[in-house]
Structures are given as C-alpha cells and as structure tokens.
Design an enzyme around this catalytic site. Structure first.
Site, short mmCIF file in Angstrom:
data_model
loop_
_atom_site.label_atom_id
_atom_site.label_comp_id
_atom_site.label_asym_id
_atom_site.label_seq_id
_atom_site.Cartn_x
_atom_site.Cartn_y
_atom_site.Cartn_z
CB SER A 35 22.64 -45.21 24.99
OG SER A 35 21.68 -44.99 23.97
CG HIS B 202 23.29 -32.80 19.58
ND1 HIS B 202 22.47 -33.66 18.91
CD2 HIS B 202 23.56 -33.37 20.77
CE1 HIS B 202 22.25 -34.72 19.68
NE2 HIS B 202 22.89 -34.57 20.82
CD GLU C 65 19.18 -35.19 18.97
OE1 GLU C 65 18.88 -34.19 19.65
OE2 GLU C 65 19.35 -36.32 19.45
CD GLU D 140 26.30 -36.35 22.08
OE1 GLU D 140 25.94 -36.58 23.24
OE2 GLU D 140 25.59 -35.74 21.26
N GLY E 211 21.72 -37.50 27.42
CA GLY E 211 20.39 -37.09 26.97
C GLY E 211 19.32 -37.61 27.92
N GLY E 212 18.70 -38.72 27.55
CA GLY E 212 17.56 -39.28 28.28
C GLY E 212 17.76 -39.36 29.79
CG ASN F 159 21.37 -32.14 24.86
OD1 ASN F 159 20.51 -31.26 24.96
ND2 ASN F 159 21.75 -32.63 23.68
CD1 TRP F 160 18.38 -31.71 30.93
CD2 TRP F 160 16.98 -30.00 31.37
NE1 TRP F 160 18.52 -31.38 32.26
CE2 TRP F 160 17.67 -30.34 32.56
CE3 TRP F 160 16.06 -28.95 31.40
CZ2 TRP F 160 17.44 -29.66 33.76
CZ3 TRP F 160 15.84 -28.29 32.60
CH2 TRP F 160 16.53 -28.65 33.77
CE LYS F 161 19.59 -35.54 23.04
NZ LYS F 161 19.76 -36.71 22.22
N GLY G 205 20.15 -42.14 21.92
CA GLY G 205 18.73 -42.47 22.13
C GLY G 205 18.34 -43.87 21.68
P1 13P Z 1 21.00 -40.13 24.94
O1 13P Z 1 21.78 -40.13 26.24
O2 13P Z 1 19.52 -40.01 25.15
O3 13P Z 1 21.39 -41.28 24.06
O4 13P Z 1 21.41 -38.80 24.17
C1 13P Z 1 22.76 -38.50 24.01
C2 13P Z 1 22.88 -37.13 23.45
O5 13P Z 1 22.53 -36.89 22.31
C3 13P Z 1 23.39 -36.08 24.33
O6 13P Z 1 23.65 -34.92 23.63
#
Ligand code: 13P
Length: 251
Positions: free
Chosen positions: A214, A96, A98, A168, A235-236, A9-11, A174
């Site tokens: 994470s 998600h 967010e 999640e 994510g990251g 998930n590149w956000k 993050g």
């Molecule tokens: P991180 O891997 O950066 O913690 O993000 C997880 C995430 O929200 C994937 O959708």
C-alpha cells in the site's frame, strides 16, 4: 554503493496493449527528468519483450514476476529464467507472498528459482514478509529471518550481492494499510543486521531493501526518508503513471 529503487509490480493486470501504453507513458514521463532512484516495472510474461523494445531500458528496468524452478524441458506452461532474460528483462520478482500463498512456493522451490535466475544473469527482487497473525504474535523478525535463510543463505557472497530484497508485510498488501515508516525502518534494519551477520557489513550496507504494501504518493516520502528503506515495490499505484510518478519523485 546501495541503490535507491522504485519498482512497480503490475501483477495480473493489463492486456498487452494496455501494458504497452502504460510503459510508454512512464517512459515519456521520465524523459529528461533526473530522479534519485532507479525505476523498474514488473510486467506479465506476455508483455516483457514488447515492453523492453518500446522503452528506454537504460532508464526503466524490466522485470518478470516469476520464473520456473527448472532449467528447461517438459514443464508445460512454465517460463524459464533464460527465456525471461532473452526478452531484455533484467530483473525477476521472486518469493512474492501471493506466489507463496496461492501457488505453494516453498523456500526450497524459491532457492532453485533464485539460482536459475542468477545463472541467467537476472537480478532477483526477493520478497519476504509476515502475515498479520505472525506480526500480532511478535514473530515477524523470525519469519523474515527464516525466509532469508531458507532460500538465500546458501548463495556465495558474490551472488548474494546481486539481490534486491523487498520487505512486504502481507497485511499491508492491497489493503490500504501501510506499515508506518517506523515499523518499516525497524524491520529493514533487522533484515540488514541478519544479512550482515551472514555476509558481513559491506554486503549488508550495499544491499537495497525495498518496502512494499500500500505504498503511494502520500506515504512514500516518509518511508524512503528512513535510513534502511531504499525504495519501494509498488502494486496498485504502479498501474497508472499519475500515481506511480509521485512515488518515483519521493526521494
Ligand atoms: P500494493 O501496493 O497494491 O499494496 O501491492 C504491494 C505488492 O504486493 C507489490 O509487490
């Protein structure tokens, strides 16, 4: 049969040229490699068509990170599920934390999004997860149950069978603070039981449940070794080929 999946998930990261370079780099890294999981990348809307045209989409599935809760019409700035599907994307991340937190997406709104995504032939990757205060109050099981019931449990068994679920925990996103493999397994098994109670054991057993929060090359192996953890939503660590590939290779 349940599939193992590692999804990025590149956000809201990467310009179009940067995103294309990342997607092509991953495409190269996977060429000729046999992996024990499917690989998906969730890019910004602006990148979907270009990324889908630049990579082998049989090898790497493309996902949007959202879609509108309306079919079409005068909704300035929105992107419909049908538009996403027309780019060559096959998946859409929905629910998600967010989006729930910053854009006030409610279970009812998400229910509409899921319906429209399915109607356009997209596979939703539906996210659930509790915040830290809910975990500390021991409410995480009821929180994820309510999220599943509130948006998904009106679906027919056939439609539910098309979903991918991602657990999640918000406190792990993050933050560098991952749920332990045992914590993940405990709640994944619970989610599968909740699905089995509603849709039966076969559909529950076939449902892919991803862990997100994470996840990285160092902890992925322990997490995916658990029987109810079928992969990850990353994510990251999905923003570089060097960090993403070890997770893909964790199975
Ligand atoms: P991180 O891997 O950066 O913690 O993000 C997880 C995430 O929200 C994937 O959708």
């Amino acid at each position: 049969m349940r599939k193992n999946i590692i999804a990025g998930n590149w956000k809201m990261n990467t310009t179009l040229p940067e995103g294309l370079a990342l997607a092509k780099g991953l495409n190269e890294a996977l060429k000729g490699k046999s992996t024990k999981c499917d690989v998906i990348i969730g890019t910004p809307f602006t990148h979907l068509a270009s990324v889908a045209a630049a990579i082998d989409t049989q090898r790497i599935g493309v996902a949007a990170q959202n879609c509108a809760d309306k079919e079409k019409g005068a909704f300035t700035g929105e992107v419909s599920a049908a538009m996403v599907a027309s780019t060559g994307a096959k998946y859409v991340i929905l629910g998600h934390s967010e989006r729930r937190q910053y854009y006030h997406e409610t279970p009812e709104i998400l229910k509409e999004k899921v319906k429209l995504a399915l109607a356009s032939g997209l596979k939703p990757i539906f996210c659930v997860g509790e915040v830290l205060a809910e975990r500390e109050a021991g409410k995480h099981f009821e929180v994820v149950d309510a999220q599943l019931k509130g948006s998904l449990f009106d679906l027919s068994p056939e439609d539910f069978g098309k979903l991918i679920i991602a657990y999640e925990p918000v406190w792990a996103i993050g933050t560098g603070k991952t749920a332990t493999a045992d914590q993940a397994e405990e709640i994944h098994a619970h989610i599968r039981k909740t699905i089995a109670n509603k849709y039966g054991k076969t559909i529950a057993d076939d449902c892919t449940i991803l862990y997100g929060g994470s996840m990285n090359g160092g902890n992925a192996r322990d997490l995916v070794a658990k029987p109810d953890v079928d992969g990850g939503l990353i994510g990251g660590a999905s923003l570089s080929v060097e960090k993403f590939m070890p997770i893909v290779e964790a199975f």
